[in-house]
Design a protein around this motif. Structure first.
Motif, mmCIF file in Angstrom:
data_model
loop_
_atom_site.group_PDB
_atom_site.id
_atom_site.type_symbol
_atom_site.label_atom_id
_atom_site.label_comp_id
_atom_site.label_asym_id
_atom_site.label_seq_id
_atom_site.Cartn_x
_atom_site.Cartn_y
_atom_site.Cartn_z
ATOM 1 N N GLU A 12 13.719 49.892 56.703
ATOM 2 C CA GLU A 12 13.049 48.586 56.761
ATOM 3 C C GLU A 12 11.732 48.677 57.522
ATOM 4 N N SER A 13 11.698 49.476 58.570
ATOM 5 C CA SER A 13 10.462 49.644 59.347
ATOM 6 C C SER A 13 9.393 50.344 58.523
ATOM 7 N N SER A 15 9.217 50.245 55.245
ATOM 8 C CA SER A 15 8.820 49.266 54.227
ATOM 9 C C SER A 15 7.843 48.242 54.773
ATOM 10 N N ARG A 16 8.020 47.841 56.016
ATOM 11 C CA ARG A 16 7.092 46.873 56.623
ATOM 12 C C ARG A 16 5.750 47.517 56.913
ATOM 13 N N VAL A 18 4.482 50.198 55.303
ATOM 14 C CA VAL A 18 3.877 50.633 54.041
ATOM 15 C C VAL A 18 4.491 49.805 52.913
ATOM 16 N N PRO A 19 3.974 48.591 52.713
ATOM 17 C CA PRO A 19 4.518 47.736 51.657
ATOM 18 C C PRO A 19 4.457 48.439 50.300
ATOM 19 N N GLY A 20 5.531 48.333 49.557
ATOM 20 C CA GLY A 20 5.582 48.959 48.243
ATOM 21 C C GLY A 20 6.086 50.390 48.263
ATOM 22 N N ASP A 22 8.537 53.429 48.207
ATOM 23 C CA ASP A 22 9.853 53.608 47.590
ATOM 24 C C ASP A 22 10.764 54.353 48.557
ATOM 25 N N ASP A 42 -0.742 54.161 59.222
ATOM 26 C CA ASP A 42 0.547 53.751 58.662
ATOM 27 C C ASP A 42 1.684 54.222 59.563
#
Length: 80
Positions: A12-13, A15-16, A18-20, A22, A42
């Motif tokens: 989750e960290s 993803s927050r 680096v939006p998008g 995978d 990033d």
């Protein structure tokens, strides 16, 4: 916190930060900075978010442990 929760927090960290990204495609030992082409900003964002979410202080000397999902989870579990 158990290992499953630690891994979820790391994913989750990322993803927050680096939006998008995978993150589901990452294996436990994949160097996510390379796989996701994270630049230093990033990665710094990831470290800050992980620290905020976990409530842990993460120092510069800790960052080499935060290069894979498994290593990051191990770090959280060792400090939590």
């Amino acid at each position: 916190m158990n290992r499953t929760e630690a891994l979820a927090m790391v994913r989750e960290s990322i993803s927050r930060a680096v939006p998008g990204a995978d993150v589901d495609a990452l294996g436990p030992a994949d160097p996510f900075r390379d796989v996701l082409e994270m630049d230093s900003l990033d990665f710094l964002g990831f470290v800050e978010i992980l620290g905020e979410r976990s409530g842990l202080r993460i120092d510069d000397e800790d960052t080499p442990r935060l290069t894979t999902l498994s290593g990051s989870a191990d770090f959280l579990l060792s400090r939590g």
